[in-house]
Design a protein around this motif. Structure first.
Motif, PDB file in Angstrom:
ATOM      1  N   MET A  34     -39.069 -60.072  36.709  1.00 32.06           N
ATOM      2  CA  MET A  34     -38.308 -59.527  37.837  1.00 32.06           C
ATOM      3  C   MET A  34     -37.765 -58.155  37.431  1.00 32.06           C
ATOM      4  O   MET A  34     -37.465 -57.923  36.251  1.00 32.06           O
ATOM      5  CB  MET A  34     -37.153 -60.461  38.206  1.00 32.06           C
ATOM      6  CG  MET A  34     -37.593 -61.852  38.629  1.00 32.06           C
ATOM      7  SD  MET A  34     -38.568 -61.849  40.147  1.00 32.06           S
ATOM      8  CE  MET A  34     -37.350 -61.264  41.333  1.00 32.06           C
ATOM      9  N   ALA A  35     -37.626 -57.279  38.419  1.00 28.89           N
ATOM     10  CA  ALA A  35     -37.217 -55.914  38.099  1.00 28.89           C
ATOM     11  C   ALA A  35     -36.318 -55.338  39.183  1.00 28.89           C
ATOM     12  O   ALA A  35     -36.334 -55.793  40.325  1.00 28.89           O
ATOM     13  CB  ALA A  35     -38.446 -55.033  37.927  1.00 28.89           C
ATOM     14  N   TRP A  36     -35.551 -54.348  38.782  1.00 28.90           N
ATOM     15  CA  TRP A  36     -34.775 -53.527  39.708  1.00 28.90           C
ATOM     16  C   TRP A  36     -35.343 -52.105  39.661  1.00 28.90           C
ATOM     17  O   TRP A  36     -35.591 -51.567  38.569  1.00 28.90           O
ATOM     18  CB  TRP A  36     -33.303 -53.484  39.320  1.00 28.90           C
ATOM     19  CG  TRP A  36     -32.555 -54.728  39.626  1.00 28.90           C
ATOM     20  CD1 TRP A  36     -32.291 -55.769  38.788  1.00 28.90           C
ATOM     21  CD2 TRP A  36     -31.951 -55.068  40.879  1.00 28.90           C
ATOM     22  NE1 TRP A  36     -31.568 -56.734  39.428  1.00 28.90           N
ATOM     23  CE2 TRP A  36     -31.345 -56.331  40.724  1.00 28.90           C
ATOM     24  CE3 TRP A  36     -31.859 -54.437  42.118  1.00 28.90           C
ATOM     25  CZ2 TRP A  36     -30.654 -56.971  41.758  1.00 28.90           C
ATOM     26  CZ3 TRP A  36     -31.177 -55.072  43.143  1.00 28.90           C
ATOM     27  CH2 TRP A  36     -30.582 -56.331  42.955  1.00 28.90           C
ATOM     28  N   TYR A  37     -35.520 -51.530  40.831  1.00 30.82           N
ATOM     29  CA  TYR A  37     -35.917 -50.136  40.981  1.00 30.82           C
ATOM     30  C   TYR A  37     -34.845 -49.436  41.817  1.00 30.82           C
ATOM     31  O   TYR A  37     -34.040 -50.089  42.474  1.00 30.82           O
ATOM     32  CB  TYR A  37     -37.256 -50.027  41.709  1.00 30.82           C
ATOM     33  CG  TYR A  37     -38.471 -50.354  40.875  1.00 30.82           C
ATOM     34  CD1 TYR A  37     -38.768 -51.673  40.546  1.00 30.82           C
ATOM     35  CD2 TYR A  37     -39.324 -49.348  40.428  1.00 30.82           C
ATOM     36  CE1 TYR A  37     -39.893 -51.983  39.794  1.00 30.82           C
ATOM     37  CE2 TYR A  37     -40.455 -49.648  39.676  1.00 30.82           C
ATOM     38  CZ  TYR A  37     -40.731 -50.961  39.363  1.00 30.82           C
ATOM     39  OH  TYR A  37     -41.844 -51.269  38.612  1.00 30.82           O
ATOM     40  N   ARG A  38     -34.894 -48.121  41.820  1.00 30.41           N
ATOM     41  CA  ARG A  38     -34.016 -47.370  42.707  1.00 30.41           C
ATOM     42  C   ARG A  38     -34.734 -46.131  43.218  1.00 30.41           C
ATOM     43  O   ARG A  38     -35.643 -45.613  42.572  1.00 30.41           O
ATOM     44  CB  ARG A  38     -32.717 -46.982  42.005  1.00 30.41           C
ATOM     45  CG  ARG A  38     -32.870 -45.949  40.893  1.00 30.41           C
ATOM     46  CD  ARG A  38     -31.533 -45.725  40.203  1.00 30.41           C
ATOM     47  NE  ARG A  38     -31.623 -44.720  39.150  1.00 30.41           N
ATOM     48  CZ  ARG A  38     -30.634 -44.420  38.315  1.00 30.41           C
ATOM     49  NH1 ARG A  38     -29.460 -45.057  38.412  1.00 30.41           N
ATOM     50  NH2 ARG A  38     -30.801 -43.494  37.393  1.00 30.41           N
ATOM     51  N   GLN A  39     -34.271 -45.679  44.387  1.00 34.39           N
ATOM     52  CA  GLN A  39     -34.831 -44.464  44.978  1.00 34.39           C
ATOM     53  C   GLN A  39     -33.697 -43.633  45.533  1.00 34.39           C
ATOM     54  O   GLN A  39     -33.006 -44.059  46.472  1.00 34.39           O
ATOM     55  CB  GLN A  39     -35.846 -44.789  46.062  1.00 34.39           C
ATOM     56  CG  GLN A  39     -36.580 -43.568  46.586  1.00 34.39           C
ATOM     57  CD  GLN A  39     -37.805 -43.934  47.384  1.00 34.39           C
ATOM     58  OE1 GLN A  39     -37.955 -45.042  47.880  1.00 34.39           O
ATOM     59  NE2 GLN A  39     -38.712 -42.984  47.516  1.00 34.39           N
ATOM     60  N   ALA A  40     -33.523 -42.469  44.941  1.00 37.77           N
ATOM     61  CA  ALA A  40     -32.507 -41.530  45.411  1.00 37.77           C
ATOM     62  C   ALA A  40     -33.112 -40.640  46.488  1.00 37.77           C
ATOM     63  O   ALA A  40     -34.337 -40.469  46.546  1.00 37.77           O
ATOM     64  CB  ALA A  40     -32.008 -40.695  44.240  1.00 37.77           C
ATOM     65  N   PRO A  41     -32.278 -40.048  47.344  1.00 35.44           N
ATOM     66  CA  PRO A  41     -32.794 -39.181  48.406  1.00 35.44           C
ATOM     67  C   PRO A  41     -33.670 -38.067  47.843  1.00 35.44           C
ATOM     68  O   PRO A  41     -33.276 -37.373  46.907  1.00 35.44           O
ATOM     69  CB  PRO A  41     -31.521 -38.619  49.037  1.00 35.44           C
ATOM     70  CG  PRO A  41     -30.485 -39.642  48.751  1.00 35.44           C
ATOM     71  CD  PRO A  41     -30.817 -40.202  47.403  1.00 35.44           C
ATOM     72  N   GLY A  42     -34.867 -37.939  48.390  1.00 37.44           N
ATOM     73  CA  GLY A  42     -35.764 -36.876  47.971  1.00 37.44           C
ATOM     74  C   GLY A  42     -36.463 -37.100  46.658  1.00 37.44           C
ATOM     75  O   GLY A  42     -37.157 -36.198  46.159  1.00 37.44           O
ATOM     76  N   LYS A  43     -36.291 -38.283  46.065  1.00 38.81           N
ATOM     77  CA  LYS A  43     -36.915 -38.563  44.769  1.00 38.81           C
ATOM     78  C   LYS A  43     -37.831 -39.772  44.859  1.00 38.81           C
ATOM     79  O   LYS A  43     -37.752 -40.565  45.795  1.00 38.81           O
ATOM     80  CB  LYS A  43     -35.840 -38.795  43.709  1.00 38.81           C
ATOM     81  CG  LYS A  43     -35.000 -37.571  43.406  1.00 38.81           C
ATOM     82  CD  LYS A  43     -34.090 -37.808  42.217  1.00 38.81           C
ATOM     83  CE  LYS A  43     -33.304 -36.559  41.860  1.00 38.81           C
ATOM     84  NZ  LYS A  43     -32.423 -36.776  40.669  1.00 38.81           N
ATOM     85  N   GLU A  44     -38.686 -39.907  43.866  1.00 45.20           N
ATOM     86  CA  GLU A  44     -39.574 -41.055  43.815  1.00 45.20           C
ATOM     87  C   GLU A  44     -38.816 -42.298  43.335  1.00 45.20           C
ATOM     88  O   GLU A  44     -37.803 -42.192  42.637  1.00 45.20           O
ATOM     89  CB  GLU A  44     -40.751 -40.774  42.875  1.00 45.20           C
ATOM     90  CG  GLU A  44     -41.692 -39.689  43.372  1.00 45.20           C
ATOM     91  CD  GLU A  44     -42.924 -39.545  42.505  1.00 45.20           C
ATOM     92  OE1 GLU A  44     -43.808 -38.752  42.869  1.00 45.20           O
ATOM     93  OE2 GLU A  44     -43.004 -40.223  41.466  1.00 45.20           O
ATOM     94  N   ASP A  89     -26.344 -41.915  39.930  1.00 42.49           N
ATOM     95  CA  ASP A  89     -26.814 -43.287  40.129  1.00 42.49           C
ATOM     96  C   ASP A  89     -26.907 -43.642  41.616  1.00 42.49           C
ATOM     97  O   ASP A  89     -27.392 -44.721  41.964  1.00 42.49           O
ATOM     98  CB  ASP A  89     -25.892 -44.288  39.435  1.00 42.49           C
ATOM     99  CG  ASP A  89     -25.903 -44.157  37.923  1.00 42.49           C
ATOM    100  OD1 ASP A  89     -24.816 -44.232  37.318  1.00 42.49           O
ATOM    101  OD2 ASP A  89     -26.998 -43.981  37.346  1.00 42.49           O
ATOM    102  N   THR A  90     -26.440 -42.743  42.468  1.00 39.97           N
ATOM    103  CA  THR A  90     -26.510 -42.979  43.907  1.00 39.97           C
ATOM    104  C   THR A  90     -27.966 -43.128  44.350  1.00 39.97           C
ATOM    105  O   THR A  90     -28.791 -42.257  44.075  1.00 39.97           O
ATOM    106  CB  THR A  90     -25.852 -41.824  44.668  1.00 39.97           C
ATOM    107  OG1 THR A  90     -24.454 -41.799  44.362  1.00 39.97           O
ATOM    108  CG2 THR A  90     -26.046 -41.974  46.170  1.00 39.97           C
ATOM    109  N   ALA A  91     -28.261 -44.246  45.003  1.00 37.58           N
ATOM    110  CA  ALA A  91     -29.635 -44.541  45.401  1.00 37.58           C
ATOM    111  C   ALA A  91     -29.661 -45.858  46.166  1.00 37.58           C
ATOM    112  O   ALA A  91     -28.665 -46.597  46.189  1.00 37.58           O
ATOM    113  CB  ALA A  91     -30.544 -44.656  44.175  1.00 37.58           C
ATOM    114  N   VAL A  92     -30.803 -46.133  46.766  1.00 42.33           N
ATOM    115  CA  VAL A  92     -31.066 -47.472  47.273  1.00 42.33           C
ATOM    116  C   VAL A  92     -31.708 -48.258  46.133  1.00 42.33           C
ATOM    117  O   VAL A  92     -32.685 -47.800  45.531  1.00 42.33           O
ATOM    118  CB  VAL A  92     -31.987 -47.448  48.503  1.00 42.33           C
ATOM    119  CG1 VAL A  92     -32.273 -48.874  48.966  1.00 42.33           C
ATOM    120  CG2 VAL A  92     -31.355 -46.642  49.625  1.00 42.33           C
TER     121      VAL A  92
END
Length: 113
Positions: A34-44, A89-92
């Motif tokens: 299992m993993a956690w990912y994140r996506q910040a505005p304008g980034k991959e 660290d702000t991201a979805v």
């Protein structure tokens, strides 16, 4: 088909902490990694952390020493403890069953004063 539901996101001040949860609709033991990912505005989208059934963990360089991933197979839940949060660290944040390619809907974390 498994479903993943993230929760625990919100607004936090720099230096603060949050704990994210990812609840699965079936046994996460069967899902293995299992993993956690994140996506910040304008980034991959980027890998934050992963964990195997045996408890082996892996972290992205930007979160090492601040974040901790864990899992409770009995509760079919994966956690991400985030400490000493920074504005970057702000991201979805998304949960993923790595070998099955299944994603949750994401939870927004905003780090701001």
């Amino acid at each position: 088909q498994v479903q993943l539901v993230e929760s625990g996101g919100g607004l936090v001040q720099p230096g603060g902490s949050l704990r994210l949860s990812c609840a699965a609709s079936r046994s996460i033991f069967s899902l293995n990694v299992m993993a956690w990912y994140r996506q910040a505005p304008g980034k991959e989208r980027e890998l934050v952390a992963s964990i195997t059934n045996g408890g082996t963990t892996n972290y992205g360089d930007s979160v090492k020493g601040r974040f901790a991933i864990s899992r409770d197979n009995a509760k079919n839940t994966v956690y991400l403890q985030m400490n000493r949060l920074k504005p970057e660290d702000t991201a979805v944040y998304y949960c993923k069953a790595l070998f099955f390619g299944v994603w949750g809907q994401g939870t927004l974390v905003t780090v701001s004063s």
